[in-house]
Scaffold this active site. Sequence first.
Site: not given
Length: 361
Positions: A196, A102, A172
């Site tokens: 999540k 990511w 992030d």
Amino acid sequence: MTRAYNFSAGPATLPEPVLRQAQAEMLEWNGIGASLVEISHRSADFIAVAAQAEADLRTLLSIPDEYAVLFLSGGATTQQALLPLNFAAPGQTVDYVVSGHWGKTAVKQAKPYVTVNVAADGEPGGFRDIPARADWRLSADAAYVHITANETIHGLEYRDVPDVGAVPLFADFSSNIAAEPLDVSKFGLIYAGAQKNLGPVGISVVIVRRDLLERDGQPRADIFDYRSHAARDSMLNTPPTWNWYLLGLTVKWMLDEGGVAEFARRNAAKSALVYQAIDGSGGFYRNEVAVPVRSRMNIPFFLPDEELTARFVAESKQAGLLALKGHKAVGGIRASLYNAMPLAGAQALADFMRDFQQRNG
């Protein structure tokens, strides 16, 4: 109906009390004669829901007043593209530390708009460790420094907030937000896809220091301007109202359960159970991440061969342990232990792992 333990990395398991409340309120919400998903986002009823969700999130994460909180459509990848547009001038350099899949994605999203300096990259080492802060090659005049607080696929997590000086630190936090206490004031901006730890897919949270919103950034449509969203309480356009409502229920559930300090305790206990099963297997299971940066949220591990891996996935599903197949980028097995995963789920996985090894080791 018996709910299984869902180890999906995202969309991920949601708290059962939240799902049951949403089920009960789906047809008619709060006596208004309609579902919340049917009413205007500009109605007093929904505005109250949105305001309560923000207030509760501020309480949960101890967000200072000098930070704006945005609730935006889409996921974290969308925000990755919007960061340089909003906070970097044309031609300005931005610094990125890449610690996994990511982190690489964040670089890819930024490159069309700015000069990206990859200040450190863990890929040469197979993304088994986060590059040491002393080795980062930061720019002198970067618009911001970006990190990925938790790598969902490779299973690495920052355990300390890196010091990057006066340059704003952007992060992030999609897969570990609200997993433990966090000093928001150490960041210029935090963003997270909700699917999540915060709620369902389709909505993201951006927590940004208000003075940074004064930056001109780059030419962009109004819909891509964080300032415009902040000025209109995240209702510049029609937001994903049902997702926002579910996010609010999830945040309220976390507060009722004891807040981030309690979830830090639970998450440490859950991840310890699984790592103990790995480390105590004599090499039958392998986690290749450096121990100090092992993720508590996403635990990837490998078996001796692909045949055993496939058997593990099939048998674990039969045992009521869902979505344990590893991401296609790395293979193997991955167990995601977000806040809504109970300790009993982690214990059930650890027990299954030991039993599977006894039968196949």
